[in-house]
Motif scaffolding. Structure first.
Motif, PDB file in Angstrom:
ATOM      1  N   GLY A  37       0.867  -0.913   0.108  1.00  0.00           N
ATOM      2  CA  GLY A  37      -0.319   0.215   0.348  1.00  0.00           C
ATOM      3  C   GLY A  37       1.639   1.200  -0.232  1.00  0.00           C
ATOM      4  O   GLY A  37      -0.057   2.283  -0.163  1.00  0.00           O
ATOM      5  N   SER A  38       2.288   0.637  -0.244  1.00  0.00           N
ATOM      6  CA  SER A  38       3.902   2.466  -0.493  1.00  0.00           C
ATOM      7  C   SER A  38       3.556   2.511  -1.416  1.00  0.00           C
ATOM      8  O   SER A  38       4.721   1.465  -1.191  1.00  0.00           O
ATOM      9  N   PRO A  39       3.988   3.497  -2.161  1.00  0.00           N
ATOM     10  CA  PRO A  39       4.463   3.978  -2.795  1.00  0.00           C
ATOM     11  C   PRO A  39       6.158   3.301  -2.781  1.00  0.00           C
ATOM     12  O   PRO A  39       6.480   4.320  -1.789  1.00  0.00           O
ATOM     13  N   GLU A  40       6.545   2.766  -3.524  1.00  0.00           N
ATOM     14  CA  GLU A  40       8.524   2.455  -3.143  1.00  0.00           C
ATOM     15  C   GLU A  40       9.680   2.459  -4.320  1.00  0.00           C
ATOM     16  O   GLU A  40       8.668   2.442  -5.529  1.00  0.00           O
ATOM     17  N   ILE A  41      10.306   3.672  -4.200  1.00  0.00           N
ATOM     18  CA  ILE A  41      11.268   3.703  -6.092  1.00  0.00           C
ATOM     19  C   ILE A  41      12.222   3.295  -5.137  1.00  0.00           C
ATOM     20  O   ILE A  41      13.187   3.073  -4.731  1.00  0.00           O
ATOM     21  N   LYS A  42      12.949   1.851  -6.475  1.00  0.00           N
ATOM     22  CA  LYS A  42      13.703   0.984  -6.657  1.00  0.00           C
ATOM     23  C   LYS A  42      14.755   1.894  -7.772  1.00  0.00           C
ATOM     24  O   LYS A  42      14.213   2.031  -8.437  1.00  0.00           O
ATOM     25  N   SER A  43      16.337   1.445  -7.798  1.00  0.00           N
ATOM     26  CA  SER A  43      17.130   2.097  -9.065  1.00  0.00           C
ATOM     27  C   SER A  43      16.851   0.762  -9.846  1.00  0.00           C
ATOM     28  O   SER A  43      16.608  -0.063 -10.160  1.00  0.00           O
ATOM     29  N   CYS A  44      17.371   1.850 -11.375  1.00  0.00           N
ATOM     30  CA  CYS A  44      17.121   1.157 -13.027  1.00  0.00           C
ATOM     31  C   CYS A  44      19.110   0.635 -13.254  1.00  0.00           C
ATOM     32  O   CYS A  44      19.327   1.664 -13.197  1.00  0.00           O
ATOM     33  N   LYS A  45      19.189  -0.383 -13.495  1.00  0.00           N
ATOM     34  CA  LYS A  45      20.396  -0.716 -14.057  1.00  0.00           C
ATOM     35  C   LYS A  45      20.840  -0.341 -14.829  1.00  0.00           C
ATOM     36  O   LYS A  45      21.942   0.650 -15.660  1.00  0.00           O
ATOM     37  N   ASP A  46      19.392  -0.212 -15.851  1.00  0.00           N
ATOM     38  CA  ASP A  46      19.908   0.372 -17.460  1.00  0.00           C
ATOM     39  C   ASP A  46      20.245   2.290 -17.174  1.00  0.00           C
ATOM     40  O   ASP A  46      20.547   2.331 -18.015  1.00  0.00           O
ATOM     41  N   LEU A  47      20.304   2.664 -15.926  1.00  0.00           N
ATOM     42  CA  LEU A  47      20.584   4.069 -15.985  1.00  0.00           C
ATOM     43  C   LEU A  47      21.474   4.896 -15.036  1.00  0.00           C
ATOM     44  O   LEU A  47      21.946   3.845 -13.956  1.00  0.00           O
ATOM     45  N   PRO A  48      22.326   5.591 -15.499  1.00  0.00           N
ATOM     46  CA  PRO A  48      23.459   6.344 -14.882  1.00  0.00           C
ATOM     47  C   PRO A  48      22.924   6.404 -13.568  1.00  0.00           C
ATOM     48  O   PRO A  48      23.613   7.000 -12.575  1.00  0.00           O
ATOM     49  N   TYR A  49      21.432   7.268 -13.160  1.00  0.00           N
ATOM     50  CA  TYR A  49      21.485   8.152 -12.195  1.00  0.00           C
ATOM     51  C   TYR A  49      20.312   7.254 -11.063  1.00  0.00           C
ATOM     52  O   TYR A  49      19.570   6.507 -11.997  1.00  0.00           O
ATOM     53  N   PHE A  50      20.136   7.333  -9.738  1.00  0.00           N
ATOM     54  CA  PHE A  50      19.233   6.764  -8.395  1.00  0.00           C
ATOM     55  C   PHE A  50      19.283   7.985  -8.463  1.00  0.00           C
ATOM     56  O   PHE A  50      17.558   8.850  -7.752  1.00  0.00           O
ATOM     57  N   LEU A  51      19.872   8.612  -7.001  1.00  0.00           N
ATOM     58  CA  LEU A  51      19.535   9.497  -6.495  1.00  0.00           C
ATOM     59  C   LEU A  51      21.192  10.706  -6.364  1.00  0.00           C
ATOM     60  O   LEU A  51      22.041  10.796  -7.045  1.00  0.00           O
ATOM     61  N   SER A  52      19.897  12.100  -7.265  1.00  0.00           N
ATOM     62  CA  SER A  52      21.035  13.141  -7.621  1.00  0.00           C
ATOM     63  C   SER A  52      20.651  14.509  -6.987  1.00  0.00           C
ATOM     64  O   SER A  52      19.695  14.303  -6.620  1.00  0.00           O
ATOM     65  N   ASP A  53      21.720  15.046  -7.415  1.00  0.00           N
ATOM     66  CA  ASP A  53      21.034  17.063  -6.489  1.00  0.00           C
ATOM     67  C   ASP A  53      20.426  17.403  -7.375  1.00  0.00           C
ATOM     68  O   ASP A  53      20.111  18.410  -7.660  1.00  0.00           O
ATOM     69  N   LEU A  54      20.505  16.753  -8.986  1.00  0.00           N
ATOM     70  CA  LEU A  54      20.258  17.371  -9.855  1.00  0.00           C
ATOM     71  C   LEU A  54      18.189  17.594 -10.374  1.00  0.00           C
ATOM     72  O   LEU A  54      18.229  16.515  -9.843  1.00  0.00           O
ATOM     73  N   THR A  55      18.063  18.252 -10.962  1.00  0.00           N
ATOM     74  CA  THR A  55      16.751  17.927 -11.384  1.00  0.00           C
ATOM     75  C   THR A  55      16.646  17.157 -13.160  1.00  0.00           C
ATOM     76  O   THR A  55      17.343  17.068 -13.247  1.00  0.00           O
ATOM     77  N   LYS A  56      15.592  17.915 -13.109  1.00  0.00           N
ATOM     78  CA  LYS A  56      15.100  16.599 -14.200  1.00  0.00           C
ATOM     79  C   LYS A  56      15.827  17.161 -15.443  1.00  0.00           C
ATOM     80  O   LYS A  56      16.269  16.972 -16.259  1.00  0.00           O
ATOM     81  N   ASP A  57      15.374  18.583 -15.598  1.00  0.00           N
ATOM     82  CA  ASP A  57      16.405  19.667 -16.603  1.00  0.00           C
ATOM     83  C   ASP A  57      18.108  19.133 -16.867  1.00  0.00           C
ATOM     84  O   ASP A  57      18.360  19.083 -17.318  1.00  0.00           O
ATOM     85  N   GLN A  58      18.137  19.160 -15.851  1.00  0.00           N
ATOM     86  CA  GLN A  58      19.669  18.914 -14.957  1.00  0.00           C
ATOM     87  C   GLN A  58      20.188  17.861 -16.081  1.00  0.00           C
ATOM     88  O   GLN A  58      21.346  17.666 -15.885  1.00  0.00           O
ATOM     89  N   ILE A  59      19.176  16.664 -15.443  1.00  0.00           N
ATOM     90  CA  ILE A  59      20.168  15.262 -15.921  1.00  0.00           C
ATOM     91  C   ILE A  59      19.599  15.192 -17.028  1.00  0.00           C
ATOM     92  O   ILE A  59      20.867  14.362 -17.582  1.00  0.00           O
ATOM     93  N   MET A  60      19.036  15.830 -17.954  1.00  0.00           N
ATOM     94  CA  MET A  60      18.954  15.226 -19.121  1.00  0.00           C
ATOM     95  C   MET A  60      20.017  16.387 -19.810  1.00  0.00           C
ATOM     96  O   MET A  60      20.740  15.768 -20.860  1.00  0.00           O
ATOM     97  N   ALA A  61      20.324  17.587 -19.406  1.00  0.00           N
ATOM     98  CA  ALA A  61      21.476  18.262 -20.074  1.00  0.00           C
ATOM     99  C   ALA A  61      22.706  17.641 -19.835  1.00  0.00           C
ATOM    100  O   ALA A  61      23.389  17.537 -21.112  1.00  0.00           O
ATOM    101  N   ASP A  62      22.791  17.349 -18.464  1.00  0.00           N
ATOM    102  CA  ASP A  62      24.426  16.572 -18.315  1.00  0.00           C
ATOM    103  C   ASP A  62      24.344  15.174 -18.691  1.00  0.00           C
ATOM    104  O   ASP A  62      25.210  14.645 -19.458  1.00  0.00           O
ATOM    105  N   LEU A  63      23.186  13.887 -19.681  1.00  0.00           N
ATOM    106  CA  LEU A  63      23.302  13.209 -20.232  1.00  0.00           C
ATOM    107  C   LEU A  63      23.284  13.347 -21.805  1.00  0.00           C
ATOM    108  O   LEU A  63      24.102  12.778 -22.079  1.00  0.00           O
ATOM    109  N   ALA A  64      22.833  14.748 -22.335  1.00  0.00           N
ATOM    110  CA  ALA A  64      23.190  15.268 -23.338  1.00  0.00           C
ATOM    111  C   ALA A  64      24.695  15.262 -24.029  1.00  0.00           C
ATOM    112  O   ALA A  64      24.677  15.073 -24.902  1.00  0.00           O
ATOM    113  N   PHE A  65      25.371  15.857 -22.575  1.00  0.00           N
ATOM    114  CA  PHE A  65      26.462  16.978 -23.439  1.00  0.00           C
ATOM    115  C   PHE A  65      27.611  15.163 -22.902  1.00  0.00           C
ATOM    116  O   PHE A  65      27.820  15.110 -23.717  1.00  0.00           O
ATOM    117  N   LYS A  66      26.658  14.475 -22.364  1.00  0.00           N
ATOM    118  CA  LYS A  66      28.281  12.874 -21.901  1.00  0.00           C
ATOM    119  C   LYS A  66      27.798  12.108 -23.152  1.00  0.00           C
ATOM    120  O   LYS A  66      28.986  11.604 -23.406  1.00  0.00           O
TER     121      LYS A  66
END
Length: 402
Positions: A252-281
Motif C-alpha cells: 500500500g505504500s509507494p516504493e522506488i528502487k534503482s534501475c540498472k539501465d540508468l546512470p542515475y538513481f539519487l542525484s542533486d540535479l533536477t530532471k532538466d539538469q540530468i537530461m542536459a548532463d546526459l545529453a552532453f555526455k
C-alpha cells in the motif's frame, strides 16, 4: 621523469608501434567500440528519462493506482518503462526524511528523531553515513631505494591504504514544505551501485609521529606513513534530491528502487539538469567513438598496406633468389669449364663474382664487365640493370676472342 619511467615509456611506445602501428590501431578500435556502446546505452537512458513523468511524492499513490486500474491503456508503456514487478519508471523530487520519523509522526510532534545516524564529529543527522580513513605514505626513495620503483608498482595493490565503512537506515522522500501525511515514497537502496549525493561533514588530516623505525624505513627507501586522513560523508536529513527509478506499490505504500539501465538513481540535479548532463555526455561519447574509430581505421589501413607491400617484396625476392639458384644450376658445364680454366688477370675479372673472366656484354649499354653466368643472373632479376652504369638492360651477348 625518472630513468625507470622513461624506459617503461619507451617499451610501451615500441609495443604500441609494433607491426607499423597495428597494436595501436587495435587499441584505438577497442576504445572506439566501447565509446559507441556507451553512447548507445546513454542514448537509451536519455530517451527513457525524457519519457518518464516527473511527479511529487504526494501524487505517486494516485498515479500508481490509476495505472493499476487502467492496465489495458498502460500496457504498451509498461513494456518500455517497467520492470519484472510491474513498476513504472518515474522521477521524484523530494526531501530526505527518516522512515521511522514519518511513520511515528515525529515531524509533527517535534521530538522523536530515533533511527537516524548522527555524525560523531560534526553532530549532523542523516540517513546514510560513510566513514573513510586513508593512510598517506611518503614517496621518497632513500639512499638505498634501488627497488622502490617495483614496490611502487606492485606493493600498493597489496597494501590496504584506505578503509571505508557505510551505514544506512530506511528513509523516504517527502514533499518539501508539507506534512508527511501529504505523501511520501520509500527509497529502496537494495542492489543499487549508483553514486550517492553525499555531503562531506568532516575532513581532518592528522600527522603521524616519526619513530626510530620510521628513520630506518626512510634510510632504505621504504615507504612510511606520514599522515592519516579521516573523512565523514553523509546524506543529511532535509536535503532536496531527485530519485530516478522504478516505482511500485508495496504493502500500500509507494516504493522506488534503482534501475540498472540508468546512470542515475539519487542525484542533486533536477530532471532538466540530468537530461542536459546526459545529453552532453552522449555527444562526447559519440564524437569520441567517431574520432577514435577514424584514427583506428587510418592506422590499421596503413599497417595493412605496409605489411602487404613488405610481404610482396619478400615474395618477389624469394622468387628471384629461387630463379637465380635455378639459373646457376642450369649453366652448361662447358661454360663453367671454359671460364674456370687458366689464370685470369685482375683487369679481366668479373665485377660481380671476381672469379671468372669477363665474357658477356650488356645491351644496350655495351659494358663488358661480367662473366656469362653472372650476366644470366642479372638478366633474370625483376628489374635488370647494368652493375656499372645502372642502365636498364634488355639482354646480354657472349663475346668471343678472335
Amino acid at each position: 621523469m625518472s630513468v625507470h619511467d622513461q624506459a617503461a615509456a619507451a617499451v610501451l611506445s615500441q609495443l604500441l608501434l609494433a607491426a607499423d602501428g597495428a597494436v595501436l590501431g587495435i587499441g584505438l578500435a577497442y576504445v572506439s567500440i566501447r565509446s559507441i556502446l556507451k553512447f548507445t546505452a546513454s542514448t537509451s537512458a536519455l530517451r527513457k528519462i525524457d519519457n518518464a513523468p516527473s511527479v511529487q511524492p504526494s501524487d505517486l499513490r494516485s498515479l500508481l493506482s490509476n495505472r493499476d486500474n487502467n492496465s489495458d491503456i498502460c500496457n504498451s508503456e509498461s513494456k518500455n518503462q517497467s520492470n519484472g514487478d510491474g513498476g513504472k519508471l518515474i522521477i521524484v523530487r523530494g526531501c530526505v526524511e527518516a522512515k521511522l520519523a514519518v511513520e511515528r509522526q515525529a515531524m509533527i510532534l517535534g521530538g522523536n528523531t530515533s533511527n537516524v545516524l548522527v555524525s560523531q564529529e560534526s553532530g549532523e543527522k542523516g540517513v546514510i553515513l560513510q566513514r573513510t580513513q586513508t593512510c598517506i605514505y611518503n614517496e621518497w626513495r632513500g639512499f638505498f631505494g634501488l627497488t622502490a620503483d617495483l614496490r611502487s608498482m606492485f606493493a600498493r595493490s597489496w597494501k590496504d591504504q584506505e578503509t571505508s565503512t557505510i551505514r544506512t537506515v530506511p528513509f523516504v522522500l517527502v514533499e518539501a514544505g508539507r506534512r508527511p501525511q501529504s505523501g511520501y515514497v520509500i527509497v529502496n537502496m537494495e542492489g543499487s551501485r549508483h553514486p550517492l549525493p553525499m555531503t562531506t561533514v568532516y575532513h581532518h588530516l592528522q600527522p603521524i609521529s616519526a619513530s626510530p623505525y620510521t628513520f630506518l624505513q626512510a634510510l632504505f627507501g621504504h615507504e612510511y606513513p606520514v599522515g592519516l586522513l579521516d573523512e565523514e560523508k553523509m546524506l543529511p536529513i532535509g536535503k532536496d534530491i531527485t530519485a530516478v527509478g522504478i516505482c511500485s506499490l508495496r504493502n500500500g505504500s509507494p516504493e522506488i528502487k534503482s534501475c540498472k539501465d540508468l546512470p542515475y538513481f539519487l542525484s542533486d540535479l533536477t530532471k532538466d539538469q540530468i537530461m542536459a548532463d546526459l545529453a552532453f555526455k552522449t555527444k562526447v561519447l559519440l564524437w569520441s567513438g567517431v574520432v577514435f574509430g577514424s584514427l583506428a581505421i587510418g592506422i590499421l589501413g596503413y599497417a595493412i598496406v605496409r605489411n602487404w607491400n613488405r610481404w610482396k617484396e619478400w615474395r618477389q625476392r624469394r622468387q628471384a633468389q629461387q630463379q637465380n639458384n635455378s639459373a646457376t644450376n642450369d649453366v652448361p658445364p662447358q661454360i663453367a669449364s671454359d671460364e674456370e680454366t687458366g689464370e685470369v688477370p685482375d683487369g679481366e675479372l668479373c665485377v660481380i663474382c671476381l672469379m671468372r673472366r669477363r665474357r658477356s656484354a650488356f645491351i644496350p649499354c655495351g659494358h663488358l664487365v661480367c662473366c656469362q653466368r653472372c650476366a644470366l643472373s642479372v638478366e633474370r632479376e625483376i628489374s635488370p640493370k647494368c652493375p656499372v652504369c645502372r642502365q636498364t638492360i634488355r639482354n646480354s651477348v657472349r663475346i668471343y676472342d678472335s
